[in-house]
Design an enzyme around this catalytic site. Structure first.
Site, PDB file in Angstrom:
ATOM      1  N   SER A 326       0.798  -1.232   0.000  1.00  0.00           N
ATOM      2  CA  SER A 326       0.000   0.000   0.000  1.00  0.00           C
ATOM      3  C   SER A 326       0.826   1.276   0.000  1.00  0.00           C
ATOM      4  O   SER A 326       0.267   2.362  -0.152  1.00  0.00           O
ATOM      5  CB  SER A 326      -0.948   0.014   1.203  1.00  0.00           C
ATOM      6  OG  SER A 326      -2.035  -0.846   0.989  1.00  0.00           O
ATOM      7  N   LYS A 329       0.445   3.930  -2.810  1.00  0.00           N
ATOM      8  CA  LYS A 329      -0.482   5.062  -2.772  1.00  0.00           C
ATOM      9  C   LYS A 329       0.263   6.398  -2.646  1.00  0.00           C
ATOM     10  O   LYS A 329      -0.276   7.439  -3.033  1.00  0.00           O
ATOM     11  CB  LYS A 329      -1.471   4.884  -1.606  1.00  0.00           C
ATOM     12  CG  LYS A 329      -2.383   3.664  -1.717  1.00  0.00           C
ATOM     13  CD  LYS A 329      -3.292   3.536  -0.498  1.00  0.00           C
ATOM     14  CE  LYS A 329      -4.296   2.412  -0.645  1.00  0.00           C
ATOM     15  NZ  LYS A 329      -3.678   1.061  -0.589  1.00  0.00           N
ATOM     16  N   SER A 507      -6.011   3.882   4.139  1.00  0.00           N
ATOM     17  CA  SER A 507      -5.355   3.080   3.116  1.00  0.00           C
ATOM     18  C   SER A 507      -6.419   2.468   2.206  1.00  0.00           C
ATOM     19  O   SER A 507      -6.435   1.249   1.937  1.00  0.00           O
ATOM     20  CB  SER A 507      -4.487   1.978   3.745  1.00  0.00           C
ATOM     21  OG  SER A 507      -3.655   1.398   2.761  1.00  0.00           O
TER      22      SER A 507
END
Length: 677
Positions: A326, A329, A507
């Site tokens: 993640s 991102k 997230s």
């Protein structure tokens, strides 16, 4: 007993003798002078009659009176030759069909046994005796009768009710004297009747036992309650929490000395120290040798940069591309902030359809639209638009019947799942991801307030059905809205900076991939997974970042085929954290730092940094997390003990999820504790 007499001006002159001089005795007396005549008393419920006993008056007790009055007849009682007697109104005797000899009614009060104790029971009566037909006649002149001892009534004693201004029809009334002019006088004002005085001695033992003692009992109960309350309050006041809150002298936190005098305070926010001495490379290497070498980290790469100078202070294979999870991102958000206006909002519209009575929901790429009622802000997407607002606008604009609601999702292109995704990540009921579509409510969650609630299989269709229900219409499938169709309603998402904040805090995978498509639209490329990844790379390259080794297939990081070196993550964050005026890219990227979760405080770091080895970093570390099977990453900023801001990027491969996370937290917490010179 003292005799009383009637004043001369009192009319009428009452006879002073109670002897019956008529030739006929009253019915039921059988010649006994002590006989008692009972008067019927009407006015009770259901037409029942209560019999009022009239005492016989003797010379010793006072003068005669005639407490016989008439009340209005009850409407439901049939008229009879027998008159209805009352103790409050005068009575006109009913003449019988055949004349009868005059009758004299004798009344005799109950004499007290002692001269200094009046008998209060002369106003009490128990059970009634049968009603007698009789007629009251004016008595003959008074003659002295022989003295007789009065008899007490046999029924059980009943306490006399307190006198009232107007006695109830169901109570024995105290005697009244009625003048011929229909004027009434209370028994206290009736001439010739001796009134009893309040008792001055204790009542008989039998009466005392039966009489209640409310005052004494109430006093005991009240005293007991007060004692219990005082004991309870005293016990509560002894509790530390209570005494602290009340500021009692024995409270544990009571001031031990005099209260200091007020002093002026100036609140000034200071940024990170950029002038003092920062950590040295050797000092930092020594501090991180143990934590960064923990076996729970598997293969670790990473870097630490001084935000004030941009100098790399610690590096461990930071140029090696690893699966970022993640932390991907960070690249997508940075590219959007660099190339799009920070106030950009994403629109959702309902327009007039091609057929009468048909409207079209036009998707504008806002997955944060919430189904919560108006006035209830989304806890997941603060500032999000409301479905109810959109529906209300449409109802006002149309003003008539809507029969069908269609859906236009033509904004996005390509597949709804990216290369390298686990099929389970988009299956119905999963908590990680929903199909990437340009419109839905609450990110496709079944519970708008729970980030970990299951996602629906087709969130765009579900929203269309929900809107159709609110408009009392039917869902009509997918279509393409007519060009330049009349807009019936429109709502907009939160601005880009707030959109990015929610994305980073949670997230949120779906929001990241939607943002990548919005970036593609802004750059004029196909809004798909491929177009979004290409647009992200192009914007960052044009901004001067070295993307050697970067390979991305989505904006969320769910793809296990993504590769990013740690140094790329640290370089982007270092520009965002740089001092004002040093780098022209910094103002654009600064909101990126605001969206990073706080260790032990918010977002994906809220439940971390609770272990003793990492607790020093609580509140000081801010970072973006990344987790996949065998992958743990963390990139962010931290202040050291000298107030110096350090940027870090840590990427672990081949580590256990829980152990790998905990080991990364220890490394970041060590950066906070380190002066490292």
């Amino acid at each position: 007993m003292k005799e009383c007499c009637v004043p001369e001006n009192d009319v009428p002159m009452w006879p002073s003798d109670d002897k019956d001089t008529s030739s006929t005795e009253p019915k039921g007396t059988k010649g006994e002078s002590e006989a008692t005549v009972w008067l019927p008393m009407t006015g009770l419920a259901n037409g029942k009659t209560e019999e009022l006993a009239v005492p016989k008056v003797t010379p010793e007790s006072g003068s005669w009176f005639q407490p016989v009055v008439e009340v209005e007849e009850e409407p439901d009682v049939p008229e009879t030759p027998t008159p209805q007697w009352s103790a409050f109104e005068p009575v006109t005797p009913v003449e019988p069909e055949e004349p009868e000899a005059p009758k004299t009614v004798f009344v005799q009060p109950v004499q007290p046994q002692q001269t200094d104790k009046p008998d209060w029971e002369q106003f009490d009566r128990g059970a009634a005796t049968p009603t007698r037909d009789h007629e009251l006649a004016r008595p003959e002149p008074r003659q002295e009768p022989p003295q007789r001892q009065p008899r007490r009534p046999e029924p059980s004693r009943v306490e006399p009710p307190s006198p009232a201004p107007v006695p109830s029809a169901t109570m024995h009334a105290r005697p009244v004297r009625i003048e011929p002019a229909e004027e009434r006088f209370d028994s206290e004002a009736t001439v010739g009747i001796q009134q009893p005085e309040p008792p001055t001695q204790e009542p008989p033992a039998a009466e005392a036992e039966s009489a209640p003692k409310p005052k004494r009992k109430a006093l005991l109960i009240t005293t007991l309650v007060v004692v219990l309350l005082l004991a309870g309050m005293g016990g509560a006041a002894a509790m530390p929490k209570v005494s602290n809150r009340l500021g009692l002298p024995w409270a544990p936190n009571a001031p031990k000395g005099e209260i200091p005098k007020p002093a002026g305070v100036t609140r000034v926010l200071h940024g990170p120290d950029i002038n003092g001495a920062g950590p040295t490379k050797d000092g930092l290497a020594a501090a991180l040798a143990g934590p960064a070498g923990a076996p729970d980290l598997g293969t670790l790469t990473g870097t630490v940069v001084d935000a004030a100078t941009g100098e790399v202070l610690w590096d461990k294979n930071s140029g090696t591309p690893l699966t970022p999870a993640s932390t991907t991102k960070i690249l997508v958000v940075a590219a959007a902030l660099l190339s799009m206006e920070h106030g950009t909002q994403f629109s959702t519209k309902i327009v007039q359809g091609a057929e009468p009575g048909t409207v079209v929901l036009v998707a504008g790429g806002d997955p944060s639209l919430t189904a919560l009622p108006l006035g209830t802000d989304s806890p997941l997407y603060p500032g999000a638009a409301h479905v109810d607002d959109l529906v209300a606008q449409v109802k006002k604009a149309v003003g008539g019947k809507i029969s069908k609601v269609q859906l236009d999702i033509s904004l996005f292109k390509g597949p709804t799942a990216a290369k390298g995704w686990d099929p389970e990540d988009t299956a119905a009921g999963n908590t990680y991801m929903a199909p990437v579509l340009p419109v839905m409510a609450d990110g496709g969650r079944t519970d708008p307030k729970n980030d970990h609630s299951p996602r629906v299989a087709n969130p765009a269709a579900a929203l269309t059905q929900k809107i159709a229900g609110k408009l009392e219409a039917q869902a009509g499938g997918t279509t393409t809205a007519p060009k330049d169709a009349k807009v019936l309603g429109e709502v907009k998402s939160q601005p880009l900076t707030e959109f990015a904040n929610s994305l980073l805090q949670l997230s949120d995978n779906l929001m990241a991939d939607v943002l990548a498509r919005q970036l593609a639209l802004a750059k004029g490329v196909e809004p798909s997974f491929t177009g979004g990844a290409a647009a992200t790379m192009d914007v960052l390259k044009q901004a001067g970042f070295d993307l050697a080794g970067v390979q991305i297939n989505d904006g969320s990081g769910l793809s296990g085929q993504n590769k990013i070196p740690a140094k790329v993550l640290s370089e982007i964050l270092a520009v965002a954290a740089a001092p004002d005026g040093k780098d022209p890219r910094t103002p654009k990227l600064r909101p990126l730092l605001a969206g990073l979760p706080v260790a032990g405080g918010s977002g994906t770091l809220e439940k971390r940094y609770g272990d003793p080895a990492s607790s020093a970093g609580r509140g000081w570390v801010r970072g973006k997390t990344g987790t996949l099977s065998g992958v743990n990453t963390l990139a962010g900023v931290v202040l050291d003990t000298d107030g110096r801001m350090l940027v870090f990027a840590l990427m672990s491969s081949g580590s256990d999820q829980n152990k790998g996370r905990a080991a990364l937290d220890v490394v970041a917490a060590t950066l906070h504790k380190c002066g490292c010179r």
